[in-house]
Design a protein around this motif. Structure first.
Motif, short mmCIF file in Angstrom:
data_model
loop_
_atom_site.label_atom_id
_atom_site.label_comp_id
_atom_site.label_asym_id
_atom_site.label_seq_id
_atom_site.Cartn_x
_atom_site.Cartn_y
_atom_site.Cartn_z
N GLY A 79 0.82 -1.20 0.00
CA GLY A 79 0.00 0.00 0.00
C GLY A 79 0.85 1.26 0.00
O GLY A 79 2.09 1.22 0.01
N SER A 80 0.19 2.40 -0.02
CA SER A 80 0.88 3.69 -0.05
C SER A 80 1.38 4.04 1.35
O SER A 80 0.79 3.65 2.36
CB SER A 80 -0.06 4.77 -0.56
OG SER A 80 -1.19 4.88 0.28
N ASP A 82 1.86 6.82 4.03
CA ASP A 82 1.11 8.05 4.25
C ASP A 82 1.94 9.18 4.83
O ASP A 82 1.52 10.32 4.81
CB ASP A 82 -0.07 7.78 5.20
CG ASP A 82 -1.06 6.81 4.57
OD1 ASP A 82 -1.12 6.78 3.34
OD2 ASP A 82 -1.72 6.07 5.32
N PRO A 300 -8.70 2.89 7.85
CA PRO A 300 -8.78 3.18 6.41
C PRO A 300 -9.35 4.54 6.06
O PRO A 300 -9.36 4.91 4.89
CB PRO A 300 -9.68 2.06 5.89
CG PRO A 300 -10.52 1.68 7.04
CD PRO A 300 -9.71 1.91 8.26
N GLU A 338 -9.86 10.80 2.58
CA GLU A 338 -9.40 9.59 1.91
C GLU A 338 -10.03 8.37 2.57
O GLU A 338 -10.23 8.34 3.79
CB GLU A 338 -7.87 9.47 1.94
CG GLU A 338 -7.15 10.52 1.15
CD GLU A 338 -5.65 10.29 1.11
OE1 GLU A 338 -5.21 9.29 1.72
OE2 GLU A 338 -4.94 11.08 0.48
N TRP A 339 -10.29 7.37 1.75
CA TRP A 339 -10.87 6.11 2.23
C TRP A 339 -10.22 4.97 1.48
O TRP A 339 -10.38 4.84 0.27
CB TRP A 339 -12.38 6.10 2.05
CG TRP A 339 -13.02 4.81 2.49
CD1 TRP A 339 -12.56 3.95 3.45
CD2 TRP A 339 -14.24 4.25 2.00
NE1 TRP A 339 -13.39 2.88 3.60
CE2 TRP A 339 -14.46 3.03 2.71
CE3 TRP A 339 -15.18 4.64 1.06
CZ2 TRP A 339 -15.55 2.22 2.48
CZ3 TRP A 339 -16.28 3.84 0.83
CH2 TRP A 339 -16.46 2.63 1.53
N ARG A 340 -9.49 4.13 2.21
CA ARG A 340 -8.86 2.96 1.61
C ARG A 340 -9.89 1.83 1.59
O ARG A 340 -10.06 1.11 2.58
CB ARG A 340 -7.62 2.56 2.39
CG ARG A 340 -6.54 3.64 2.41
CD ARG A 340 -5.35 3.22 3.26
NE ARG A 340 -4.39 4.30 3.39
CZ ARG A 340 -4.45 5.26 4.30
NH1 ARG A 340 -5.45 5.25 5.17
NH2 ARG A 340 -3.54 6.21 4.36
N ARG A 346 -7.94 3.36 -3.30
CA ARG A 346 -8.17 4.50 -2.41
C ARG A 346 -9.10 5.49 -3.10
O ARG A 346 -8.88 5.90 -4.24
CB ARG A 346 -6.85 5.17 -2.06
CG ARG A 346 -6.96 6.40 -1.20
CD ARG A 346 -5.57 6.85 -0.75
NE ARG A 346 -4.71 7.11 -1.89
CZ ARG A 346 -4.59 8.31 -2.48
NH1 ARG A 346 -5.28 9.34 -2.02
NH2 ARG A 346 -3.77 8.47 -3.50
N PHE A 348 -10.72 9.36 -2.91
CA PHE A 348 -10.34 10.64 -2.32
C PHE A 348 -11.33 11.72 -2.76
O PHE A 348 -11.94 11.66 -3.83
CB PHE A 348 -8.91 11.04 -2.71
CG PHE A 348 -8.69 11.22 -4.19
CD1 PHE A 348 -8.93 12.43 -4.81
CD2 PHE A 348 -8.23 10.16 -4.96
CE1 PHE A 348 -8.72 12.60 -6.16
CE2 PHE A 348 -8.01 10.31 -6.32
CZ PHE A 348 -8.26 11.53 -6.93
#
Length: 565
Positions: A79-80, A82, A300, A338-340, A346, A348
């Motif tokens: 994942g990214s 943050d 998330p 943001e919502w994973r 994701r 945004f």
């Protein structure tokens, strides 16, 4: 008794019978060999086996730690990350208890120098050198020059110096820069017989800045002060001499995050400007300030919300003091959510109100063929909203988004005339509205290769005039590819851009055709410190024309050498 005598007689007869005859035979003198050895020789190998000794560890007689087993279905996290890049330290800190001899040593000086020439008598020279002053301080100097003959007749020289000092968690940057440019307004045509030559434009700019940054991720902060001075001289009115227009700017900026719940964040940018023929008490200013708080109800989901203050006040027509001033003040919401939704996916939603640049140098960098002494009002966007999806699958990263923008004050360029010439681009301001969608695809995680492709579709209108915005294409695209090969000795970069058809002015009498242009740049190491460089700029079927009346030369080819140390 009789038995014992019989036994003795029998033994005596046996002994007499066994004795050799001695009478009537010669004596035997034969000697038998001696078979008993006097010397003994022993041949073989001697082996000595001693018990092996193994020193026990000083920490005790414990058994070595066991290696944990990895489940067969385990997959690494893809994942990214943050944490913002500005929050990361520049280098690992040195423990305070370490002696001076344990401090990291300064790296050797490094840099490069390159130069070359090519088609249209194009020439380029560039150099950069970085000199570590200590293990924590470095001085870097960069200079570049490019020039062409013909249309456009252009010469640009620039230089900057940077001093960096790091004492974790604080980093200090001090910068100074200078820029000199001369180019021809070859697309301007004379209106009357008084103008017989192509007008030229010259400029210079200089300035400096000091920036202080706190790199601790728990409480990042930044403060900056800068000063810039820019002057442009144009010959647009024959017989009256050169027209000069200059600007001075003093800017103060900073941002900080407070390490408390909800992490309040404040960002402020303030600028004061002095323009030609302005009284010292009648200066222009602009302010861009944003305050937000952060909230994360679950892992998330993250939310950052607040408000932005945008304000400016500047002369409406710098060459006409009686025209008064143009001013505006707005407060707009600022949101970043943001919502994973899944691994590598994701959603945004963001709204980022912004205030555009007000510097004279930035205006002419955007459009070098703009009119002389324009008004320097900034673009003020109270709504800059966008919603979309970012999806990462293996080596591919996809972004799809749709947005809406509204600017009560928007800067645009329209074809017009000035002085004794026409064919320049006037700088105008009106309210503007944008509807747009964009998509991006990028290749990531491949060693030595970077690739991306972007497409934007937009509809920009001026609602007060009920017309489209001049010089804004409804479809634009760009592509980038970088490739490293031959074990890092070779490098290739390709960048292409596409602009759709668009109107050059408000009256729609001039419409520009779509164009596609590509720039290529390559380098190959022919030695440990010598590289061959080549450039092919503005590769296109027709002359690419970003601004009406000013087509750029096709296939500007150049080659040169680069020396590294």
């Amino acid at each position: 008794m009789l038995f014992r005598l019989s036994g003795l007689c029998l033994v005596g007869m046996v002994l007499l019978g066994a004795a050799p005859p001695t009478y009537g035979q010669p004596a035997d003198t034969t000697q038998l060999p001696e078979i008993a050895p006097r010397e003994i020789e022993i041949r073989g190998e001697r082996q000595v086996a001693l018990p092996s000794l193994e020193r026990q560890p000083l920490t005790g007689f414990t058994s070595p730690p066991s290696i944990p087993t990895v489940p067969p279905d385990y997959r690494p996290y893809t994942g990214s990350y943050d944490q913002p890049l500005e929050g990361l330290p520049e280098r690992l800190p040195v423990p305070e208890t370490a002696s001076t001899s344990m401090d990291p040593t300064a790296e050797p000086a490094r840099g490069y120098l390159e130069g070359g020439s090519g088609r249209y008598f194009r020439r380029f020279f560039e150099g950069r050198v970085g000199v570590p002053l200590s293990s924590r301080s470095e001085l870097s100097v960069h200079g570049a020059y490019t020039g062409t003959e013909g249309d456009p007749n252009d010469d640009v020289a620039k230089a900057n110096v940077r001093l960096t000092h790091t004492q974790d968690p604080v980093r200090i940057n001090a910068m100074a820069h200078g820029n000199v440019q001369r180019y021809a307004l070859f697309g301007a045509s004379p209106v009357g017989p008084t103008a017989t030559q192509v007008p030229d434009r010259e400029s210079y700019s200089a300035g400096g800045a000091v920036q202080l940054r706190h790199t601790d991720s728990a409480a990042p902060a930044r403060a900056e002060v800068r000063y810039d001075q820019t002057q442009y001289t144009s010959l647009l009115a024959p017989g009256t001499g050169e027209l000069t227009y200059d600007q001075q700017q003093l800017g103060l900026g900073g941002e900080a995050t407070v390490p408390v719940p909800y992490r309040p964040h404040l960002s402020v940018q303030y600028q004061r400007s002095w323009l030609s023929n302005d009284a010292q008490t009648n200066t222009a200013f602009d302010v861009d300030a944003t305050g937000t708080v952060s909230y994360s109800p679950s892992d998330p989901v993250s939310l950052e919300a607040g408000a932005t203050l945008l304000a400016f006040d500047t002369p409406a027509q710098p060459t006409q003091p009686s025209a008064g001033s143009a001013e505006a003040t707005f407060v707009a919401p600022a949101v970043n959510a943001e919502w994973r939704v899944a691994e590598g996916a994701r959603l945004f939603l963001r709204n980022r109100p912004r205030l555009g640049e007000t510097s004279l140098e930035h205006l002419y960098a955007t459009n070098p063929y703009a009119q002389h002494a324009p008004s320097l009002r900034p673009t003020l966007e109270t709504t800059n909203a966008e919603a979309g999806l970012t999806l990462t699958r293996g080596l591919v990263r996809l972004v799809a988004a749709a947005g809406y923008r509204y600017a009560p004050t928007y800067r645009y360029f329209a074809l017009s005339a000035q002085g004794a010439y026409e064919g320049l681009h006037g700088v105008q301001y009106d309210a503007a509205r944008f509807l747009e969608g964009r998509g991006e695809v990028a290749l990531q995680g491949v060693e030595g290769v970077q690739a991306s492709l972007g497409l934007t579709v937009q509809d920009g209108t001026l609602p007060d005039l009920d017309t489209s915005i001049p010089n804004i294409a409804s479809v634009t695209a760009d592509a980038l590819l970088t490739l490293s090969f031959a074990g890092g000795d070779g490098f290739l970069k390709a960048y292409g851009q596409f602009h759709g058809p668009r109107d050059a002015g408000l009256n729609r009498s001039v419409r520009l055709d779509p164009y596609f242009s590509m720039d290529l740049e390559g380098a190959y190491a022919v030695g440990s410190d010598l590289e061959l460089v080549a450039r092919a700029e503005q590769l296109s079927i027709d002359a690419p024309t970003r601004w009406a009346n000013y087509p750029q030369p096709v296939a500007a080819l150049s080659v040169g050498l680069r020396l590294r140390w």
